[in-house]
Design an enzyme around this catalytic site. Structure first.
Site, short mmCIF file in Angstrom:
data_model
loop_
_atom_site.label_atom_id
_atom_site.label_comp_id
_atom_site.label_asym_id
_atom_site.label_seq_id
_atom_site.Cartn_x
_atom_site.Cartn_y
_atom_site.Cartn_z
N ASP A 348 1.10 -1.51 -0.40
CA ASP A 348 -0.15 -0.04 -0.20
C ASP A 348 0.77 0.89 0.28
O ASP A 348 1.61 0.98 0.76
CB ASP A 348 -0.81 -0.03 1.85
CG ASP A 348 -1.71 1.26 0.94
OD1 ASP A 348 -2.56 1.11 0.39
OD2 ASP A 348 -1.67 1.72 1.83
N GLU A 377 1.17 0.31 -5.04
CA GLU A 377 1.76 1.14 -5.84
C GLU A 377 2.12 2.34 -5.49
O GLU A 377 2.87 2.76 -4.57
CB GLU A 377 0.03 1.89 -4.71
CG GLU A 377 -1.09 1.32 -4.33
CD GLU A 377 -2.23 2.04 -3.46
OE1 GLU A 377 -3.20 2.07 -4.26
OE2 GLU A 377 -2.28 2.87 -2.31
#
Ligand code: CA
Length: 664
Positions: A348, A377
């Protein structure tokens, strides 16, 4: 985790980046790091041993409890600090079945109790760490269990799911709804007899499930499970403990460990690998996190005024460039890979971490198993004191061999911008996105026919290899594809929106790079238009599996689309050079049409030439292809890798909002 587009990266570049370590953080550079394997807890023949790293503490103690919450400690052990800054205490008994916390005195003040940062088992809500015998937590056959997937990351088909979304609806027919054990139940169906659960995953043909955060997170009250609270879980509490609400008994610390392992084993037995979403970039709390209650300040980045910097948008950001934090992340993923047989990690807000840490993470995991995948990400949710050039950004992925990043390029170009619900994309008839879709098709690698200056999000070929790109058009964040289409295709019918979804996913699944899909899209699930459903009730988030019957054509399309990709290596080339050589775009005059060939048995494909044509317009278009003996595999919203008919080429018609795929 909420997303921010690549624009932020450029904004940060223009603003210039802050110093690597702000003044208030300089003192941490002098701390002596320690990473002995004895940190936290060791149980052996000489007893039970506790160890906690806390350089600035002046006193420390271990509190021992009989229960996972309430009541007073039955003993408090004073700890002694060694020259290595580690505080230690031991007892001669093996304290299996007991619970403990640490308490540290820093700056003359006793901090609150903490289960420590390396706790591997815990009771209800993770408030007290637990002493359990891990050798008793393994399912039968565990020593022979391993990653069922062998291949490159772009041979994978990744299916992102939340435990509760996937099984909580009554139509799932699953007994252990919302639990790890839901993924251990074979032969479950909806009321029409369509497969659900693990059998559904097999039928669909995905290779990996990617489970949303499954470590112990903060928000759902494990002491009150009948309340049926929902959360995505991007609020980490104990990084190395499974989440209690997904177990059948959060008060029993061994139960969640056993049940998560049973889940992994069951999926592996069915040939499905397991990727875990990990959120080391921030913690749920600031001063009351386990990091702060162990070594205040050290694990976080701060602003010049000493306040928490906040690249996560969640109140704080961790400091991966500091030795103990870097080692913490590496040791944590290694632990999940070894103890729980996890086959991949999705980071993340990965760009909050530094490139060096991410490279070390990937190297450590590949050493355990070269088929473990790492992706994330490649952006942050806010600015960070970490210099832009050190961030594990999408745009820096060329410095991270063996790590992949999500392509927001293809995502936004195909369906319209994520932050503007009404905005349309290529698949919904908005011209001007063709070049960005092509960037997605070539997996953001350099290609002689792709003009990156026309890209919507990124302006250069940031990937050096297609193995560095994850392609997708929706995930847990933002509107589901179904909802996005409903909001952007005003006045459309459900059938038209399903066509658009098929076209959008066909672009993803035929593109170079790795395809990724959000659970339930294969049955056209929605979330009632809620774009940030992180704590929305089951009525928003649950997948209604009766949709598999209602939208059976949609499901069959997805199943065959996945089969097409998995049977044809041309869609899975492994180098930028191969793509530049074998993927050739055709000149097309019409807006919103892309046509290309995969030539000369690309990547060893049995098909000599594959022609892929996308028509994003709501009316049919005519496209010229070479004359020859073509076999059609996708046409007018239908797909079948075994063939749908033949074509002699020349002028061919491509139906509205659809893909035409042929081979010869
Ligand atoms: Ca929890």
């Amino acid at each position: 985790m909420k997303i921010t587009a690549g624009a932020l990266f450029w904004g940060a570049l223009l603003c210039g980046s802050a110093a690597e370590s702000v003044a208030s953080d300089k003192r941490f550079d002098s701390f002596t790091a320690y990473n002995g394997s004895d940190l936290e807890l060791t149980v052996n023949s000489s007893g039970t041993h506790f160890a906690v790293w806390s350089p600035e503490a002046t006193e420390a103690e271990v509190l021992l409890y009989n229960t996972d919450r309430n009541g007073k400690p039955f003993t408090t052990l004073p700890m002694t600090q060694g020259a290595d800054k580690v505080w230690r205490a031991s007892v001669s008994e093996q304290l299996y079945g007991k619970f403990y916390t640490f308490r540290l005195k820093v700056n003359g003040k006793w901090l609150d109790e903490t289960p420590g940062i390396y706790a591997k088992a815990a009771g209800t809500n993770g408030q007290r760490a637990a002493i359990i015998d891990f050798s008793t937590t393994n399912p039968e056959g565990w020593e022979k269990d391993s990653n069922p997937f062998k291949g490159n990351i772009n041979d994978a088909v990744i299916y992102e799911m939340h435990h509760r979304d996937f099984s909580i609806h009554p139509s799932s027919g699953i007994a252990h709804k919302g639990k790890f054990l839901a993924l251990t139940e074979p032969y479950t169906t909806n009321s029409h007899g369509d497969k659900t659960g693990i059998d559904h995953l097999k039928e669909l043909g995905v290779t990996h499930i990617h489970i949303l955060p499954s470590y112990d997170y903060n928000s759902v009250d494990e002491a009150n499970l009948p309340a049926n609270e929902y959360n995505w879980g991007y609020d980490p509490w104990n990084y190395n403990v499974p989440e209690g609400s997904y177990s059948t008994d959060p008060a029993n610390p061994a139960t969640r460990v056993k049940e998560m392992k049973e889940m992994v084993k069951s999926l592996h037995d069915q040939g499905i690998a397991v990727i875990m979403d990990v959120v080391y970039n921030h913690t749920a709390n600031n001063d009351n996190s386990n990091f702060s209650l162990t070594a205040p300040g050290y694990f976080y980045r701060h602003r010049e005024d000493g306040s928490y910097s906040d690249a996560s948008g969640c109140g704080n950001e961790t400091a991966s460039e500091r030795q103990m934090m870097r080692d913490y992340i590496i040791n944590s993923v290694k632990y999940w890979a070894k103890e729980y047989h996890i086959d991949g990690f999705r980071f993340d807000l990965m760009a909050i971490h530094d490139i060096e840490t991410m490279n070390q993470v990937a190297a450590a995991l590949k050493e355990i198993d070269p088929n473990i995948f790492v992706y994330g990400e490649g952006w942050t949710a806010g600015d960070s004191p970490l210099p832009v050039e050190k961030r594990a950004l999408k745009e820096n992925v060329s410095k991270m061999e063996g790590i992949a990043v999500f392509s927001d390029d293809i995502r936004d170009a195909v369906k319209g911008h994520y932050s503007n619900a009404q905005d349309r994309g290529f698949a919904t008839g908005k011209p001007g996105n063709e070049e960005t879709v092509k960037i997605g098709i070539v997996a953001s690698t350099a290609h002689p026919q792709v003009d990156y200056s026309k890209g919507n999000n990124s302006k250069f070929a940031y990937a050096t290899s297609p193995l560095q790109i994850i392609n997708y058009v929706s995930c847990h964040d933002d509107l589901t594809l179904t909802d996005k289409l409903a909001k952007s295709m005003e006045g459309s019918t459900e059938a038209e929106r399903q066509r658009a979804a098929r076209l959008a996913q066909t672009i993803v699944f035929t593109s170079q790079g790795t395809p990724f899909m959000f659970a339930g899209e294969e049955v056209f699930r929605d979330k009632k238009g809620v774009h940030n459903s992180y704590k929305s009730p089951d009525s928003i988030n649950a997948i209604n599996w009766e949709l598999k019957n209602i939208n059976s054509d949609q499901f069959n399309y997805y199943k065959n689309l996945i089969r097409l990709r998995r049977e044809h290596p041309a869609f899975r080339m492994t180098s930028a050079q191969d793509i530049a050589k074998h993927l050739v775009f055709d000149e097309v005059k019409a807006d919103n049409v892309i046509s290309y060939s995969l030539k000369d048995h690309a990547n060893g494909d049995s098909w000599k030439e594959i022609k892929v044509i996308f028509n994003g317009n709501p009316e049919a278009v005519t496209v010229k292809i070479p004359k020859g003996q073509w076999t059609i595999v996708a046409n007018d919203g239908m797909i079948n890798p075994d063939g749908l008919g033949t074509s002699k080429g020349g002028q061919v018609s491509v139906a509205p909002t659809s893909a035409l795929i042929l081979y010869r």
